[in-house]
Design a protein around this motif. Structure first.
Motif, mmCIF file in Angstrom:
data_model
loop_
_atom_site.group_PDB
_atom_site.id
_atom_site.type_symbol
_atom_site.label_atom_id
_atom_site.label_comp_id
_atom_site.label_asym_id
_atom_site.label_seq_id
_atom_site.Cartn_x
_atom_site.Cartn_y
_atom_site.Cartn_z
ATOM 1 N N UNK A 1 56.615 92.216 -6.054
ATOM 2 C CA UNK A 1 56.780 91.653 -4.934
ATOM 3 C C UNK A 1 56.029 90.430 -4.765
ATOM 4 N N UNK A 2 54.829 90.448 -5.479
ATOM 5 C CA UNK A 2 54.054 89.394 -5.357
ATOM 6 C C UNK A 2 54.735 88.079 -5.978
ATOM 7 N N UNK A 3 55.364 88.414 -7.306
ATOM 8 C CA UNK A 3 55.950 87.361 -8.027
ATOM 9 C C UNK A 3 57.192 86.962 -7.355
ATOM 10 N N UNK A 4 57.959 87.734 -6.707
ATOM 11 C CA UNK A 4 59.093 87.522 -5.822
ATOM 12 C C UNK A 4 58.554 86.419 -4.710
ATOM 13 N N UNK A 5 57.426 86.942 -3.992
ATOM 14 C CA UNK A 5 57.135 85.935 -3.055
ATOM 15 C C UNK A 5 56.685 84.628 -3.248
ATOM 16 N N UNK A 6 55.872 84.617 -4.537
ATOM 17 C CA UNK A 6 55.422 83.312 -5.308
ATOM 18 C C UNK A 6 56.654 82.502 -5.643
ATOM 19 N N UNK A 57 52.552 80.937 4.532
ATOM 20 C CA UNK A 57 52.733 82.311 4.676
ATOM 21 C C UNK A 57 53.228 82.843 3.373
ATOM 22 N N UNK A 58 54.197 82.364 2.622
ATOM 23 C CA UNK A 58 54.155 82.869 1.376
ATOM 24 C C UNK A 58 53.180 82.747 0.317
ATOM 25 N N UNK A 59 52.367 81.651 0.375
ATOM 26 C CA UNK A 59 51.458 81.207 -0.458
ATOM 27 C C UNK A 59 50.273 82.318 -0.420
ATOM 28 N N UNK A 60 50.233 82.723 0.798
ATOM 29 C CA UNK A 60 49.324 83.718 1.087
ATOM 30 C C UNK A 60 49.497 85.321 0.936
ATOM 31 N N UNK A 61 50.975 85.176 1.395
ATOM 32 C CA UNK A 61 51.379 86.664 1.244
ATOM 33 C C UNK A 61 51.518 87.295 -0.140
#
Length: 195
Positions: free
Chosen positions: A168-173, A152-156
């Motif tokens: 947010x992309x960097x945080x989730x990554x 999920x994280x990887x796709x999100x």
């Protein structure tokens, strides 16, 4: 056995014929769902739809919302993969969302949300895809499925990138990386124990 798709398809066809004769509606609905998943992988979309419609009706009559959600989820996937228009897909999404509010099974909801996320991501509905992924991450017990959470994280993070929300992309990554490192350490520990 999906290593032999032709054989799996043959068995699925036999199974639905036998299920048609079965008096146990609950069991019949489950067989239809499993066989429909095989029909979908083999691109036999009309056959899949036929048995998923039967499963939806049987599940509704038997008061089995989890089985109905499963059938609706795969019906949604079948519509999407067979090239249905957004006008055909959206009413089913609304109906299925309403049903999903009555479901408490984490894995039933994950199954639905994964298919919905896939459709939204493919259609470049980035905002909706982000909301769907966030719903998955808030499901009770999701922490017990670290590989799923990583996926999920990887796709999100890619969805947030498309939304130009780079923070947010960097945080989730970062969350994906931390989880990946943790899974790697667990795997290495298990391998050492086995030695």
């Amino acid at each position: 056995d999906m290593k032999n798709p032709e054989q799996a398809l043959k068995y699925a066809r036999e199974a639905v014929k036998k299920a048609d004769q079965c008096q146990d509606a609950s069991f019949r609905a489950q067989i239809y769902n499993v066989c429909a998943s095989i029909f979908i992988t083999q691109k036999e979309y009309e056959t899949a739809k036929t048995y998923l419609v039967k499963s939806i009706e049987l599940s509704r009559q038997a008061g089995q919302p989890d089985t109905e959600l499963y059938a609706r989820t795969y019906y949604l996937l079948t519509l999407f993969r067979s090239g249905a228009s957004t006008q055909e897909i959206q009413p089913l999404i609304r109906q299925t969302e309403a049903l999903a509010t009555k479901i408490s099974s984490t894995m039933s909801l994950v199954n639905y949300y994964q298919v919905l996320f896939y459709i939204q991501q493919t259609q470049k509905e980035w905002k909706n895809a982000a909301q769907t992924a966030e719903k998955m991450l808030k499901l009770p017990g999701i922490e017990n499925y670290p590989f799923l959470k990583y996926d999920i994280y990887n796709n999100l993070h890619l969805v947030y990138k498309e939304l130009s929300d780079y923070r947010q992309a960097y945080h989730i990554l970062g969350l994906a990386k931390t989880l990946s490192d943790s899974l790697f350490v667990q795997d290495k520990s298990r391998q050492l124990e086995e030695l």
